[in-house]
Design an enzyme around this catalytic site. Structure first.
Site, PDB file in Angstrom:
ATOM      1  N   LYS A 196       0.869  -1.177   0.000  1.00  0.00           N
ATOM      2  CA  LYS A 196       0.000   0.000   0.000  1.00  0.00           C
ATOM      3  C   LYS A 196       0.901   1.222   0.000  1.00  0.00           C
ATOM      4  O   LYS A 196       1.674   1.432   0.937  1.00  0.00           O
ATOM      5  CB  LYS A 196      -0.900  -0.009   1.229  1.00  0.00           C
ATOM      6  N   GLU A 234       7.646  -7.119   1.051  1.00  0.00           N
ATOM      7  CA  GLU A 234       6.398  -7.166   1.828  1.00  0.00           C
ATOM      8  C   GLU A 234       5.567  -8.399   1.448  1.00  0.00           C
ATOM      9  O   GLU A 234       4.926  -9.012   2.300  1.00  0.00           O
ATOM     10  CB  GLU A 234       5.564  -5.890   1.578  1.00  0.00           C
ATOM     11  N   LYS A 249      -2.080  -1.511  -3.910  1.00  0.00           N
ATOM     12  CA  LYS A 249      -2.951  -0.340  -3.864  1.00  0.00           C
ATOM     13  C   LYS A 249      -2.110   0.917  -3.932  1.00  0.00           C
ATOM     14  O   LYS A 249      -1.141   1.014  -3.177  1.00  0.00           O
ATOM     15  CB  LYS A 249      -3.747  -0.395  -2.558  1.00  0.00           C
ATOM     16  N   SER A 275     -10.032   5.779  -4.713  1.00  0.00           N
ATOM     17  CA  SER A 275     -10.959   6.903  -4.893  1.00  0.00           C
ATOM     18  C   SER A 275     -10.463   7.918  -5.924  1.00  0.00           C
ATOM     19  O   SER A 275     -11.251   8.432  -6.724  1.00  0.00           O
ATOM     20  CB  SER A 275     -11.202   7.583  -3.545  1.00  0.00           C
ATOM     21  N   TYR A 314     -15.005   1.186  -6.963  1.00  0.00           N
ATOM     22  CA  TYR A 314     -16.278   1.876  -6.745  1.00  0.00           C
ATOM     23  C   TYR A 314     -17.181   1.734  -7.963  1.00  0.00           C
ATOM     24  O   TYR A 314     -18.355   2.061  -7.903  1.00  0.00           O
ATOM     25  CB  TYR A 314     -16.032   3.352  -6.408  1.00  0.00           C
TER      26      TYR A 314
HETATM   27  C1  PBG Z   1      -7.189   3.673   5.443  1.00  0.00           C
HETATM   28  C2  PBG Z   1      -7.637   3.432   4.066  1.00  0.00           C
HETATM   29  C3  PBG Z   1      -7.495   4.348   3.024  1.00  0.00           C
HETATM   30  C4  PBG Z   1      -8.082   3.795   1.899  1.00  0.00           C
HETATM   31  C5  PBG Z   1      -8.572   2.543   2.254  1.00  0.00           C
HETATM   32  N1  PBG Z   1      -8.277   2.324   3.629  1.00  0.00           N
HETATM   33  C6  PBG Z   1      -6.934   5.716   3.033  1.00  0.00           C
HETATM   34  C7  PBG Z   1      -5.598   5.948   3.545  1.00  0.00           C
HETATM   35  O1  PBG Z   1      -4.776   5.035   3.696  1.00  0.00           O
HETATM   36  O2  PBG Z   1      -5.327   7.094   3.856  1.00  0.00           O
HETATM   37  C8  PBG Z   1      -8.128   4.476   0.566  1.00  0.00           C
HETATM   38  C9  PBG Z   1      -9.109   3.985  -0.404  1.00  0.00           C
HETATM   39  C10 PBG Z   1      -9.389   4.906  -1.525  1.00  0.00           C
HETATM   40  O3  PBG Z   1      -8.733   5.956  -1.716  1.00  0.00           O
HETATM   41  O4  PBG Z   1     -10.312   4.582  -2.284  1.00  0.00           O
HETATM   42  N2  PBG Z   1      -6.865   2.626   6.234  1.00  0.00           N
END
Ligand code: PBG
Length: 324
Positions: A196, A234, A249, A275, A314
């Site tokens: 991530k 990881e 991600k 998002s 989404y």
């Molecule tokens: C936080 C989390 C995030 C997202 C999923 N879980 C945001 C972040 O890490 O700040 C982001 C998902 C998205 O942007 O659609 N644990």
């Protein structure tokens, strides 16, 4: 002209293109992220047009719609009232909290839906970080894992099928696996956010949950987007610690990471079209600059082609409808 090899022969009709197609999307590939809130109504999310924060009743209706087009997996993200946010994020393991209530309601009404929950503290934490923040501003790795275990056990107790740590603390997959097994939840899976990245693509999501960090950024736990070898490190750790599924991600700008990870693990790989990726497509479509439906299918197919077995998006419902 003497050109015996003509790749265009395999492209000359839709029928032959269908035969030669290497990557096929289907509704069963999608995990639908859903936002929930503890209000007697749902609200449109300003930072993510077309998405809503649902009350539990609205959530069940949305799951009905998703199920009708062939989506059977969802992941829940709660918006927590400010009054319940604390520096130790205790609300995240309240058995009467929003997420456990939502899980129980889904399991009662839709027993076959695969319920995935997010394991991280940011929606519950008054600091807005995924982990517990020490006085000196650092994120406390091991203390955070203790709270994450309580959160995962609370979700498992309520009936979650999969817990999905998105916090990026070191060692949390192994400790979570052990906690789940010790408490009798051997069948609860772990979908780990393995790679991530610290990404500006998450901005609209933080707007949806009002969960942006109050100070600093997430770069001491989320990965540097300049790195790809680190993702493999990881991946090996998560696999050794007992993860069932690995995640990359964001997805669209990280297809190389998905492809590289595919080569080093036999575990299923998930990718999250986040998002910001959603919003870029929405905004361009709303301006009339891009064809939304075509871009949805092209981006999702690219993510699958890179090596993802499943995609959090989404657009899950829209894409499933387009494929139907
Ligand atoms: C936080 C989390 C995030 C997202 C999923 N879980 C945001 C972040 O890490 O700040 C982001 C998902 C998205 O942007 O659609 N644990």
């Amino acid at each position: 002209m003497n050109i015996p090899i003509r790749p265009r022969r395999n492209r000359q009709s839709e029928a032959i293109r269908a035969l030669c197609r290497e990557t096929l999307l289907c509704p069963g590939d999608f995990i639908y992220p859903l936002f929930i809130q503890d209000q007697p109504h749902h609200d449109a999310i300003a930072s993510m047009p077309g998405c809503y924060r649902w009350d539990i009743e609205g959530l069940l209706g949305e799951i009905d719609d998703a199920q009708k087009v062939g989506i059977h997996s969802i992941v829940l993200f709660p918006a927590i009232d400010d009054a319940l946010k604390t520096s130790k994020a205790e609300e995240c393991f309240n058995p009467e909290g929003l997420v456990p209530r939502a899980i129980r309601a889904i399991k009662e009404t839709h027993p076959h839906i695969n319920v995935i929950t997010d394991i991280a503290l940011d929606p519950y934490n008054s600091d807005g970080h995924d982990g517990i923040v020490a006085k000196d501003g650092r994120i406390r790795n091991d203390k955070t894992i203790e709270v994450l275990c309580n959160q995962a056990l609370c979700h498992a107790q309520a009936g979650a099928d999969v817990v999905s740590p998105s916090d990026m603390m070191d060692g949390r997959v192994g400790v979570l696996r052990n906690a789940l097994d010790t408490e009798g939840f051997k069948d609860v899976s772990i979908l780990s956010y393995t790679a991530k990245y610290a990404s500006a693509f998450y901005g609209p999501f933080r707007g949806a949950l009002d969960s942006a960090p109050k100070s600093g950024d997430k770069k001491t736990y989320q990965m540097d987007y300049a790195n790809s070898r680190e993702a493999i490190r990881e991946a090996h750790l998560d696999e050794d610690e007992g993860a069932d599924i690995l995640m990359v991600k964001p997805a669209g700008a990280y297809l190389d990471i998905i492809q590289r990870m595919r080569e080093v693990t036999s575990l299923p790989i998930a990718a999250y079209q986040v998002s910001g990726e959603y919003l870029m497509i929405k905004a361009a479509a709303e301006a009339g600059w891009l064809d939304e439906e075509k871009i949805i299918l092209e981006t999702l197919t690219s993510i699958k082609r890179a090596g993802a077995d499943m995609i959090l998006t989404y657009f899950a419902k829209d894409a499933a409808r387009l494929l139907g």
